[in-house]
Structure formats: structure tokens, C-alpha cells
Design an enzyme around this catalytic site. Structure first.
Site, mmCIF file in Angstrom:
data_model
loop_
_atom_site.group_PDB
_atom_site.id
_atom_site.type_symbol
_atom_site.label_atom_id
_atom_site.label_comp_id
_atom_site.label_asym_id
_atom_site.label_seq_id
_atom_site.Cartn_x
_atom_site.Cartn_y
_atom_site.Cartn_z
ATOM 1 N N LYS A 41 0.989 4.120 -2.787
ATOM 2 C CA LYS A 41 0.608 5.494 -2.440
ATOM 3 C C LYS A 41 1.748 6.476 -2.675
ATOM 4 O O LYS A 41 1.507 7.645 -3.015
ATOM 5 C CB LYS A 41 0.126 5.554 -0.988
ATOM 6 C CG LYS A 41 -1.232 4.866 -0.757
ATOM 7 C CD LYS A 41 -2.301 5.395 -1.687
ATOM 8 C CE LYS A 41 -3.719 5.181 -1.166
ATOM 9 N NZ LYS A 41 -4.728 5.576 -2.173
ATOM 10 N N TYR A 48 0.836 -1.217 0.000
ATOM 11 C CA TYR A 48 0.000 0.000 0.000
ATOM 12 C C TYR A 48 0.869 1.264 0.000
ATOM 13 O O TYR A 48 0.621 2.209 -0.745
ATOM 14 C CB TYR A 48 -0.891 -0.065 1.237
ATOM 15 C CG TYR A 48 -1.862 1.057 1.435
ATOM 16 C CD1 TYR A 48 -3.008 1.162 0.660
ATOM 17 C CD2 TYR A 48 -1.665 2.002 2.442
ATOM 18 C CE1 TYR A 48 -3.916 2.183 0.867
ATOM 19 C CE2 TYR A 48 -2.572 3.022 2.670
ATOM 20 C CZ TYR A 48 -3.696 3.112 1.875
ATOM 21 O OH TYR A 48 -4.605 4.120 2.093
HETATM 22 P P1 NAD Z 1 -13.430 2.359 1.446
HETATM 23 O O1 NAD Z 1 -13.006 0.940 1.422
HETATM 24 O O2 NAD Z 1 -14.487 2.776 2.378
HETATM 25 O O3 NAD Z 1 -13.866 2.831 -0.010
HETATM 26 C C1 NAD Z 1 -13.128 2.504 -1.153
HETATM 27 C C2 NAD Z 1 -14.093 2.196 -2.268
HETATM 28 O O4 NAD Z 1 -13.310 1.878 -3.431
HETATM 29 C C3 NAD Z 1 -14.968 0.989 -1.969
HETATM 30 O O5 NAD Z 1 -16.330 1.324 -2.046
HETATM 31 C C4 NAD Z 1 -14.566 -0.031 -3.030
HETATM 32 O O6 NAD Z 1 -15.648 -0.812 -3.482
HETATM 33 C C5 NAD Z 1 -13.984 0.838 -4.118
HETATM 34 N N1 NAD Z 1 -13.029 0.113 -4.961
HETATM 35 C C6 NAD Z 1 -12.011 -0.675 -4.555
HETATM 36 N N2 NAD Z 1 -11.376 -1.199 -5.607
HETATM 37 C C7 NAD Z 1 -12.006 -0.733 -6.706
HETATM 38 C C8 NAD Z 1 -11.802 -0.910 -8.091
HETATM 39 N N3 NAD Z 1 -10.837 -1.713 -8.563
HETATM 40 N N4 NAD Z 1 -12.602 -0.257 -8.955
HETATM 41 C C9 NAD Z 1 -13.592 0.540 -8.501
HETATM 42 N N5 NAD Z 1 -13.853 0.732 -7.194
HETATM 43 C C10 NAD Z 1 -13.061 0.106 -6.308
HETATM 44 O O7 NAD Z 1 -12.072 3.187 1.705
HETATM 45 P P2 NAD Z 1 -11.865 4.735 2.076
HETATM 46 O O8 NAD Z 1 -11.349 4.790 3.449
HETATM 47 O O9 NAD Z 1 -13.041 5.539 1.698
HETATM 48 O O10 NAD Z 1 -10.630 5.089 1.139
HETATM 49 C C11 NAD Z 1 -10.734 5.928 0.004
HETATM 50 C C12 NAD Z 1 -9.330 6.269 -0.465
HETATM 51 O O11 NAD Z 1 -8.656 7.027 0.536
HETATM 52 C C13 NAD Z 1 -8.452 5.055 -0.720
HETATM 53 O O12 NAD Z 1 -7.610 5.300 -1.825
HETATM 54 C C14 NAD Z 1 -7.618 4.953 0.533
HETATM 55 O O13 NAD Z 1 -6.408 4.272 0.326
HETATM 56 C C15 NAD Z 1 -7.422 6.423 0.841
HETATM 57 N N6 NAD Z 1 -7.099 6.696 2.238
HETATM 58 C C16 NAD Z 1 -8.065 6.544 3.181
HETATM 59 C C17 NAD Z 1 -7.752 6.847 4.497
HETATM 60 C C18 NAD Z 1 -8.796 6.773 5.564
HETATM 61 O O14 NAD Z 1 -8.523 7.268 6.667
HETATM 62 N N7 NAD Z 1 -9.966 6.223 5.306
HETATM 63 C C19 NAD Z 1 -6.453 7.254 4.839
HETATM 64 C C20 NAD Z 1 -5.502 7.389 3.848
HETATM 65 C C21 NAD Z 1 -5.843 7.123 2.531
#
Ligand code: NAD
Length: 303
Positions: free
Chosen positions: A167, A163
């Protein structure tokens, strides 16, 4: 300052069926944008698919009078996602690359599949959707792109080699696109969010989760992706729980040594090389390092 609106702008958001992307989609849907809600509905580890999450977000946007369409393609097929937006809405103004999964394991336990699927979904997925969007934005001379990184990509996190690598790759990709897109009025920035979602629910206590509502991330997206942003490009923004900041590289003052360089000289200057209390610099391109090399060569020539 009045709130920003996105009337008649077409916004594509990947992974918008849940979590942070859902908050983004509901926001853009509430301020006049036509939103393509992409989500394949997979499990957190990337397995299985389900169209219902994208459908639910679209239904919510429409129930409030907004305009949205669901798309279930994987971000690995960026051309299909962008073609769908163009077919539906006829243009494309904003792209938020947000979809993501996790396969957290320490390196010793990580499989090839765990490595590949995480790198593919985040890094290749961001590339794939952006690659399809780019010619449209370039030809119209307008585009606003926000790609999603993570503290893991900037600083490293135990158990997240796959990851973190993806990233960090997204940061390099975005900073390069910022340079490539500048002349065409395509501005590309990196968001480093922390927000309540299924990704964080297992590692954050409930009181923290309530303080990191993803709706509080949408204002910075609005500012970065609005047409009134004509300047902020190639930024890395850390945002969570109402805290917003920009991150940049810092170079220590360093030393310029005589050639050929001796190990003893590096050892003698080791403290200075590692010292960030001197005349630090904030490099923004390769040219910054070449200037240092040039300066040293000129110094040596004059000796
Ligand atoms: P989440 O799992 O709630 O949502 C991610 C969504 O992406 C899901 O609904 C999933 O179905 C969709 N997805 C996954 N693979 C896919 C694909 N191949 N094609 C289409 N859709 C796909 O996660 P989140 O926490 O909302 O994360 C959103 C983004 O933010 C991600 O890139 C994550 O790495 C990044 N991020 C989140 C956090 C956090 O605190 N939540 C922190 C740092 C980075």
C-alpha cells in the site's frame, strides 16, 4: 452544486464484485457511465475464483437501467482487463484500482507466498492495469485514475508488513504517475478508505460497520474522477464515515550543519531535527531537498 454525471464515460473498477468496489460500480452505473466490473471473485486470502460476484453487480446495474459488463481477469493481467473495456465500450476515461486481498501475519510467521501474493495483487496489480490503461489515456489526452492505499501503507499496522509495503508502494507509484500524467491531462490520486466489507467485518464492531457504509466513499471518487476536476492531482485522501481529509508530508525545520558532519553536532541538534514545532515545510518533490543542500553549501562557501 449539482450532482456530477458521467454520461458516455467508460469506467474500469477492479475488485468491483464486493465491498468498496461494488459500491463504486453501482454508483458509476447510476450516473451514466459505462462500467467494466472487474472481479475474479477470490477468497479474502486470494485463493479460488468465482465469476458470480462481478455478474451480480452487473445485473444490478443493468436492472436499474445502467450499462455494465463483467470481467473476471485477475488484476495481474491488466492488459486483458483494459482490452476488454476497449472491445466492449471503445474508450476508457476512469480507472479505479481497488482489488485487494489480505494475508495478515506477524513477520515471524509470514511465508514467502504470503509476502508475494499480497505485494503482487495490490502493487503489481495496480501497476499492471494502469500500465495497460496509460497509453490510451495519454493518446486521448484525458484520464482520471484513483489508486487505493490504506492507513497501513501510510502509518504501518501490526501484522501487515506485506500489505503495508504494497500500500505504501501504491502511494509512491501514484505520486510519480501524477507527475508523469500532468502534461497529458491524466490526474492520479490516492484514496485511503475505511469502509464496511469482509476486510473490516472481523475487526470492527457492528455499530461502527453501519457507520462506515462504502456508499459514502463514492462522492469523493466522483469529485476526483469527473472531468470538472482539472487541478487535484497527486493527492492522498483519507475518507471514512463521512470524514474527508488530505494527507501530506511534513518536514521539520531541521538543521544545516558544517561539513564534515560530526556525531556530536547531530547529537547536539537532535531535538531540533525531531521538532515539528518550528518552521515546518511540506515538501512535494526531490527538488525540495536539493534546495536545502544547495542552501547549506552556499552558506558554507560564505564562511
Ligand atoms: P473486499 O475483499 O470486500 O473486496 C475486494 C475485491 O477484490 C473482492 O471482491 C475480490 O474478489 C477482488 N480481488 C481480489 N484479488 C483480485 C484479483 N487478483 N483480481 C481481481 N479481483 C480481485 O475488500 P474491500 O474492503 O472492499 O477492499 C477494497 C480495497 O480497499 C482493497 O484494495 C483494500 O486493501 C482497500 N482498503 C479497504 C479498507 C476497508 O476498510 N475495507 C481499508 C483500507 C484499504
Amino acid at each position: 452544486m449539482s450532482d456530477l454525471r458521467f454520461d458516455n464515460k467508460v469506467v474500469v473498477i477492479t475488485g468491483a464484485g464486493r465491498g468498496l468496489g461494488k459500491a463504486y460500480a453501482l454508483f458509476y452505473g447510476s450516473v451514466g457511465a459505462k462500467v467494466l466490473v472487474n472481479d475474479n471473485g477470490c477468497d479474502l486470502d486470494g485463493k479460488n475464483t468465482n465469476p458470480k460476484f462481478a455478474d451480480e453487480v452487473v445485473a444490478t446495474i443493468k436492472s436499474k437501467g445502467g450499462i455494465a459488463v463483467a470481467n473476471y481477469d485477475s488484476v495481474l493481467n491488466g492488459d486483458k482487463i483494459i482490452a476488454h473495456a476497449i472491445k466492449e465500450f471503445g474508450r476508457l476515461d476512469v480507472l479505479i484500482n481497488n482489488a485487494g486481498i489480505l494475508r495478515d501475519k506477524i513477520l515471524a510467521k509470514l511465508t514467502e507466498e504470503d509476502w508475494d501474493i499480497v505485494i503482487k495483487t495490490h502493487l503489481y496489480g495496480t501497476y499492471s492495469v494502469t500500465k495497460a490503461a496509460w497509453p490510451i489515456m495519454r493518446d486521448q489526452g484525458y484520464g482520471r485514475i484513483v489508486n487505493t492505499s490504506s492507513g497501513s501503507g501510510l502509518y504501518g499496522t501490526l501484522g501487515q508488513t506485506n500489505y503495508a509495503a504494497a500500500k505504501a508502494g501504491i502511494v509512491g507509484l501514484t505520486l510519480t504517475l501524477a507527475k508523469e500524467g500532468e502534461r497529458r491531462n491524466i490526474l492520479c490520486n490516492v484514496l485511503v478508505p475505511v469502509g464496511a466489507s469482509r476486510m473490516t467485518e472481523t475487526i470492527m464492531p457492528p455499530d461502527v460497520m453501519s457507520g462506515i457504509d462504502p456508499n459514502n466513499l463514492t462522492p469523493i471518487l466522483a469529485v476526483l474522477t469527473h472531468e470538472s476536476n482539472k487541478e487535484y492531482n497527486g493527492g492522498i485522501y483519507e475518507c471514512s464515515g463521512g470524514f474527508f481529509s488530505r494527507v501530506r508530508w511534513q518536514r521539520s525545520e531541521g538543521v544545516s550543519l558544517d561539513l564534515p558532519v560530526k556525531i556530536s553536532e547531530v547529537q547536539k541538534n537532535w531535538a531540533k531535527i525531531n521538532d515539528f514545532n518550528g518552521k515546518n515545510e511540506y515538501p512535494t518533490g526531490n527538488a525540495d531537498l536539493f534546495n536545502k543542500v544547495q542552501e547549506n553549501l552556499e552558506r558554507l562557501e560564505q564562511q
